[in-house]
Design a protein around this motif. Structure first.
Motif, PDB file in Angstrom:
ATOM      1  N   ASP A   1      45.663  56.145  46.996  1.00 33.27           N
ATOM      2  CA  ASP A   1      45.780  56.192  45.540  1.00 33.27           C
ATOM      3  C   ASP A   1      47.250  56.365  45.172  1.00 33.27           C
ATOM      4  O   ASP A   1      47.805  57.459  45.287  1.00 33.27           O
TER       5      ASP A   1
ATOM      6  N   ILE B   1      42.506  66.896  44.670  1.00 27.90           N
ATOM      7  CA  ILE B   1      41.256  66.166  44.733  1.00 27.90           C
ATOM      8  C   ILE B   1      41.060  65.310  43.485  1.00 27.90           C
ATOM      9  O   ILE B   1      40.394  64.260  43.545  1.00 27.90           O
ATOM     10  N   MET B   2      41.647  65.697  42.355  1.00 27.18           N
ATOM     11  CA  MET B   2      41.545  64.906  41.136  1.00 27.18           C
ATOM     12  C   MET B   2      42.462  63.687  41.178  1.00 27.18           C
ATOM     13  O   MET B   2      42.393  62.821  40.292  1.00 27.18           O
TER      14      MET B   2
ATOM     15  N   ASP C   1      42.370  61.627  43.669  1.00 26.54           N
ATOM     16  CA  ASP C   1      41.612  60.612  44.403  1.00 26.54           C
ATOM     17  C   ASP C   1      40.954  59.714  43.355  1.00 26.54           C
ATOM     18  O   ASP C   1      39.761  59.836  43.062  1.00 26.54           O
ATOM     19  N   LEU C   2      41.722  58.812  42.796  1.00 26.80           N
ATOM     20  CA  LEU C   2      41.297  58.045  41.628  1.00 26.80           C
ATOM     21  C   LEU C   2      40.105  57.125  41.911  1.00 26.80           C
ATOM     22  O   LEU C   2      39.293  56.874  41.021  1.00 26.80           O
ATOM     23  N   ASN C   3      40.008  56.614  43.134  1.00 25.14           N
ATOM     24  CA  ASN C   3      38.886  55.732  43.458  1.00 25.14           C
ATOM     25  C   ASN C   3      37.707  56.477  44.084  1.00 25.14           C
ATOM     26  O   ASN C   3      36.722  55.854  44.494  1.00 25.14           O
ATOM     27  N   ASN C   4      37.833  57.799  44.173  1.00 28.37           N
ATOM     28  CA  ASN C   4      36.735  58.657  44.646  1.00 28.37           C
ATOM     29  C   ASN C   4      36.165  58.240  46.003  1.00 28.37           C
ATOM     30  O   ASN C   4      34.954  58.317  46.236  1.00 28.37           O
ATOM     31  N   ASN C   5      37.044  57.820  46.901  1.00 32.13           N
ATOM     32  CA  ASN C   5      36.559  57.415  48.222  1.00 32.13           C
ATOM     33  C   ASN C   5      36.846  58.458  49.297  1.00 32.13           C
ATOM     34  O   ASN C   5      36.607  58.225  50.479  1.00 32.13           O
ATOM     35  N   GLY C   6      37.373  59.614  48.900  1.00 28.28           N
ATOM     36  CA  GLY C   6      37.644  60.667  49.863  1.00 28.28           C
ATOM     37  C   GLY C   6      38.911  60.471  50.657  1.00 28.28           C
ATOM     38  O   GLY C   6      39.217  61.261  51.549  1.00 28.28           O
TER      39      GLY C   6
ATOM     40  N   THR D   1      37.267  70.980  49.468  1.00 22.29           N
ATOM     41  CA  THR D   1      37.191  69.531  49.294  1.00 22.29           C
ATOM     42  C   THR D   1      38.161  68.893  50.284  1.00 22.29           C
ATOM     43  O   THR D   1      38.970  69.581  50.922  1.00 22.29           O
TER      44      THR D   1
END
Length: 329
Positions: free
Chosen positions: A269, A256-257, A259-264, A141
């Motif tokens: 964050d 990878i967890m 990345d709270l806004n899931n934008n990569g 990831t």
């Protein structure tokens, strides 16, 4: 330096006075020179959308007119080094399949705030990537540490960086487009040590990526790197291994967890940004922060990890925010 100083000490007081007077005249002239030395024109950054459109058109044109040595990858010669070689399609090679028919794409939104631009926009950027040899393992990831060999070049073919031996890279520390590209390739499985001291990794992935400047350095490339404003970057990578669920700050939560806004982009964050800045700690994103809410209790002590490695996030005050992100609990 020493010879000059020794010579200066032998001068008479009168000579020293003349020299000091001349020096003063030079300083005065410099100060009254309409500040010409400081009148360097500052060129404002170009609009993000404008650069993205230009970069994308340039990448597409390159992909339509170039090919790679895919036939060698399909039927490797005995001495093949598994290196991607790009070449221009000419009359003699017009039967070659262009890169445009072989690449895959992913869309990544980029905020103008990423580059501190005055405009307030988010522009979708296209990353182009090619798996010349698919690895036999899993894919990392964008939050993982990955064992990679790489070579970076411009569209012109000029190489600006290269490391042909494997090295560990924590992907959030690298360019956003580079990390996203690497995450599309699979890794190998077994390390083989060669007699000359080098190593190989069986079944490693070999890929190529074309990164627009909005996913790279935009208008702020490293000085002396050979990269200029708004340059498109091309990376060839050999993905060897990766650490699954890398937890870089060792707070119990895989990077990878965080990345709270899931934008990569793990670096935007930061739950406790306002507290950190007001207390002088500076900006430390969650994936590097062992106390994500800056409440004095380590994140590891505010989560629960069971015997199987599963993580749960208690919310003791029931306000919808887990304790490790809630300074009030």
């Amino acid at each position: 330096g020493k010879l000059y100083l020794a010579g200066f000490k032998r001068r008479s007081m009168k000579e020293k006075g003349v020299l000091l007077f001349i020096a003063a005249l030079f300083i005065l002239a410099a100060c009254n020179n309409d500040d010409s030395a400081n009148n360097v024109e500052v060129v404002p950054p170009r609009p993000l959308a404008e650069v993205e459109a230009e970069n994308n058109a340039e990448i597409k044109a390159f992909l339509n007119t170039h090919y790679y040595n895919y036939e060698e990858f399909e039927n490797p010669p005995a001495d093949f080094d598994f290196k991607i070689v790009l070449d221009t399609i000419t009359d003699e090679t017009q039967d070659k399949i262009p890169l445009s028919e072989q690449v895959s794409t992913m869309t990544i939104p980029v905020s103008s705030a990423t580059f501190n631009l005055d405009e307030d926009v988010t522009v979708n950027h296209t990353l182009y990537y090619l798996a010349a040899r698919e690895g036999i393992g899993e894919s990392p990831t964008v939050g993982d540490s990955t064992f990679v060999a790489y070579e970076g070049q411009l569209l012109s073919g000029e190489i600006f960086d290269s490391n042909t031996t494997y090295t560990w890279q924590y992907l959030p520390f690298f360019l956003r487009g580079y990390a996203a590209g690497v995450s599309n390739f699979k890794v190998g499985d077994e390390i083989i040590s060669n007699p000359d001291g080098t190593i190989e990794i069986t079944g490693s992935g070999i890929g190529l990526m074309f990164i627009p400047s909005g996913l790279a350095y935009f208008n702020n490339p490293p000085l002396g790197s050979g990269i200029f404003n708004y340059d498109i970057l091309v990376f060839q990578v050999n993905t060897g291994l990766f650490i699954e669920a890398t937890d870089y700050d060792n707070d119990g939560i895989p990077s990878i967890m965080e990345d709270l806004n899931n934008n990569g982009n793990l670096s935007d964050d930061n739950t406790d940004a306002s507290t950190e800045l007001s207390s002088g700690f500076g900006f430390v994103p969650n994936h590097l922060d062992r106390d994500d809410d800056q409440d004095g209790i380590l994140t590891r002590d505010e989560i629960v990890i069971d015997a199987g490695g599963n993580i749960s996030f208690p919310d003791s005050d029931g306000d919808g925010t887990p304790d490790y992100l809630d300074a009030d609990s």
